[in-house]
Structure formats: C-alpha cells, structure tokens
Design a protein around this motif. Structure first.
Motif, PDB file in Angstrom:
ATOM      1  N   ARG A 189       0.832  -1.210   0.000  1.00  0.00           N
ATOM      2  CA  ARG A 189       0.000   0.000   0.000  1.00  0.00           C
ATOM      3  C   ARG A 189       0.866   1.260   0.000  1.00  0.00           C
ATOM      4  N   ASN A 190       1.985   1.200   0.733  1.00  0.00           N
ATOM      5  CA  ASN A 190       2.905   2.348   0.735  1.00  0.00           C
ATOM      6  C   ASN A 190       3.481   2.596  -0.656  1.00  0.00           C
ATOM      7  N   TYR A 192       2.023   1.765  -3.429  1.00  0.00           N
ATOM      8  CA  TYR A 192       0.913   2.239  -4.255  1.00  0.00           C
ATOM      9  C   TYR A 192       0.738   3.750  -4.116  1.00  0.00           C
ATOM     10  N   HIS A 193       0.754   4.235  -2.872  1.00  0.00           N
ATOM     11  CA  HIS A 193       0.597   5.682  -2.642  1.00  0.00           C
ATOM     12  C   HIS A 193       1.806   6.444  -3.169  1.00  0.00           C
ATOM     13  N   ARG A 194       3.000   5.857  -3.062  1.00  0.00           N
ATOM     14  CA  ARG A 194       4.187   6.542  -3.564  1.00  0.00           C
ATOM     15  C   ARG A 194       4.134   6.689  -5.091  1.00  0.00           C
ATOM     16  N   LEU A 196       1.413   6.906  -6.864  1.00  0.00           N
ATOM     17  CA  LEU A 196       0.417   7.941  -7.182  1.00  0.00           C
ATOM     18  C   LEU A 196       0.982   9.336  -6.948  1.00  0.00           C
ATOM     19  N   GLU A 197       1.774   9.494  -5.883  1.00  0.00           N
ATOM     20  CA  GLU A 197       2.352  10.814  -5.583  1.00  0.00           C
ATOM     21  C   GLU A 197       3.382  11.235  -6.633  1.00  0.00           C
TER      22      GLU A 197
END
Length: 208
Positions: A189-190, A192-194, A196-197
């Motif tokens: 999940r980390n 995944y968010h990275r 997207l950022e």
C-alpha cells in the motif's frame, strides 16, 4: 647418282603410277550402270551420316550448357545450405517476443440459457483484463544497425538483459497499481501511494 637414290626414285615413280591406275579403275567403275546405284546409295548414306554428326554436335553443346547450369545451381544450393547451417548454429539467445492477442469468444446455446444467464451477468459484470505493455527486445538486425563505436560498449546480450530488467520493474509497478486496495499489505500500500504521488499532470494516465 648413288644406287640408293635411284631406288628411291623408282619406288616413288611406281607409287605414283599405282595411284593413277587405281584412280582410272575407280572412274571406270563409276561409269558402269550396275555400280551407279551403289555409288548413289553410298553418297546418300554419307549425307545422312553428316547430318547425324551435326545433330550430335548440337546435342553435345546443349548437354554442356545444361551441365554448367546444373553446376551453378548446385553451388547456389551449397551457399544457401551453408548460410542456413550458420544461422542454425548462431541463433541469438534473445528473440523479440510476440505481442499477445486476446480474443474473446461467446457461445450462445439457446435463447433460454441466455435469459437464465442475464441476471447473473447484471450482478457480476466482467472486467476486462488490463494488459501491461512491455518493451520489445532488440533483434540482431537492429543491433547490427547501431554504429560500430557504440556497439563496442555493450553487447547484444547485455542490452536485452537491461530491457528485460526494465520490463520486470514496469510489470511489478503496474501490478500494484491494478491490484485491489483490500488485498494489499501495508508495504504494498505504501508503494501504491508513492507511485500515485510521483505522478504529475503531464504523466497522469500515461504508461511508464
């Protein structure tokens, strides 16, 4: 005059006289009616024999040309065989992968089965699989087209090895982006968010 010279002269004169006699005999024989037909047949046979010899000479020339043509063909086949043998013995370790093509087939058995399956399809719509596009490996012909001063820095195998590593990284990234959030672990999940950022307005919606 020596006796040996006189004997040679007599022998020469006798030979000439004998030749003249034979010529006269042959001329007399040709004038006889009974032998004219034989001489005509001999002349006709000589003409046919000469014609046959001419045809044989033409056939020999034709066979000679055919032999040369077959020899050239054999040399050409040998060259092609050697080239094919060389290609078989030097197949590159990496070949470009074929792009997978997905085909969907629908089989309709009867109208009743379609009606029965209709509510089920409404409840569970099928999601189209998202394919991750990979960079194709370079071919041997493409590698030969690179300038010589650049070919000396990396080998054909090394370049395709780098392309394969890049494809693995791209596939891993987009597998995470296409994965449902519920099935992700905290580490995934980390990532995944990275990912997207890291997207900007210029790169959003565009594959890596």
């Amino acid at each position: 005059m020596a006796s040996s010279d006189l004997e040679d002269l007599c022998s020469h004169i006798n030979t000439k006289i004998l030749t003249i006699k034979k010529t006269l005999q042959l001329r007399n024989m040709g004038q006889e009616p009974s032998l004219k037909s034989v001489l005509c047949k001999i002349g006709h046979e000589m003409f046919l024999l000469n014609d046959l010899l001419n045809k044989m000479e033409i056939e020999v020339e034709h066979q000679e040309k055919l032999k040369n043509s077959l020899k050239e063909m054999q040399e050409s086949f040998e060259r092609d065989y050697n080239e094919a043998q060389h290609l078989c013995e030097n197949i590159p370790p990496h070949l470009p992968k074929a792009i997978p093509k997905c085909t969907v087939g629908l089989i309709v058995k009867s109208e009743e089965q379609c009606k029965a399956a209709e509510p089920e399809c409404v409840k569970k719509p099928t999601k189209e699989p998202k394919f991750i596009k990979e960079a194709p490996l370079i071919t041997a012909q493409e590698f030969e087209g690179v300038p010589a001063y650049m070919r000396g820095r990396l080998t054909y195998v090394q370049i395709n090895g780098v392309v394969q590593d890049l494809n693995k990284a791209v596939v891993s990234k987009y597998k995470i982006l296409h994965q449902p959030m519920k099935s992700m672990s905290s580490a995934v999940r980390n990532l995944y968010h990275r990912f997207l950022e890291e997207e900007t307005k210029d790169t959003k919606g565009i594959l890596f």
